[in-house]
Design an enzyme around this catalytic site. Sequence first.
Site, PDB file in Angstrom:
ATOM      1  N   ASP A 163      45.692  43.926  26.493  1.00  0.00           N
ATOM      2  CA  ASP A 163      45.580  44.594  27.527  1.00  0.00           C
ATOM      3  C   ASP A 163      46.810  43.881  28.310  1.00  0.00           C
ATOM      4  O   ASP A 163      46.927  44.386  29.447  1.00  0.00           O
ATOM      5  CB  ASP A 163      44.427  44.660  28.334  1.00  0.00           C
ATOM      6  N   CYS A 219      45.399  45.232  34.033  1.00  0.00           N
ATOM      7  CA  CYS A 219      44.266  46.056  33.521  1.00  0.00           C
ATOM      8  C   CYS A 219      42.939  46.264  34.296  1.00  0.00           C
ATOM      9  O   CYS A 219      42.288  47.428  34.480  1.00  0.00           O
ATOM     10  CB  CYS A 219      43.969  45.590  32.055  1.00  0.00           C
TER      11      CYS A 219
END
Lengths: 282, 68
Positions: A163, A219
């Site tokens: 991520d 994220c």
Amino acid sequence: MNSRRGFLRDLAAAAAQVGSAAREATAEPVAPASFPLSDAELDRYGRQLALPEWGLAQQAALREARVLVVGTGALGSPVALYLAGAGVGRLGILDDDAVELSNLHRQLLHFTPDVGVPKAESAAAKLRFLNPDIVIEPYRVRLEPANAGALVEGQDLVVDCSDAFATRYAVNAACCAARVPLVEAGVSGFTGLVMSVRPGETACYRCAFPAEPADAPGCAEAGVLGPAAGVVGSLQALEALRLLGGVEGALLDGFLQIDLLGAAFVRVRTTRRPGCPDCGAL
Amino acid sequence: MARTLDITAFTCPMTWVRTKLELERMAPGEALEVRCREGEALENVPRSAAAAGHAVEVQGTTIRIVRA
């Protein structure tokens, strides 16, 4: 490189020919045990083997494959579940985080009693329940430029479910250096992206995205609904199976841009960049 | 002598899966005689084989398939 899989495919074809000659001579009915796959494998993988696009060669290639899934979160959960279920022979799963309560709405491999457990171990336990016939290799490490090469070396495919852009670029550089095929993906809010890479043959992730976007949200602050990540992870898993099985139509020299609010899928073409720092010299 | 395959012990989808995988291991033009039970397999296997492009002929509970 596909040389190992190509070799195994040739081997399987040669073995099939020998078996066929022996049966012709004796005119015996074909015993199920003479299949290159066991009865248990035929039962487990029957619904994918029934596909015109998927057969003995694809299933055997999957069984011999070694695949590394980077991250066992929102993307890595469906990816690892589908690859384990499909019969990838050796599945490495890499994550250095521990399960948090806020992960559970989108990270299908982890459940409430797993909170605090290292994700690699939590994931490995579920995957071994799902398919005890394959080897699951959990790695409780963070992929960084310093260890990426060693982690990627010897893999038949890497599926990047991380991520962070820094990790993606490290994975891409290592896959290019080792010429290991790669499936990249990302999801943020209701938008996602999936891209496959055959280093030295097709555009790599850095060819398509030379620099990290300046306005990329972290994220944790981006927000995402579980199924949105699930769609993108599922597409990523499909790409992985497609590449491993040699099924046509992979997202090579291009990426799929996914808009889940507008329900729009757009395939965007990319090309290799001659000066790409990751794949330009290949 | 044609190859033979007995799928009488199996049910859908394994009746077609077993047949399909055997066909995959054969050369084009080679014939396979599939012995199956009345009912589901006798309806579905010939249809699936024809849909996959093979030449199919049914005699009683034997399905004769010539690989495309």
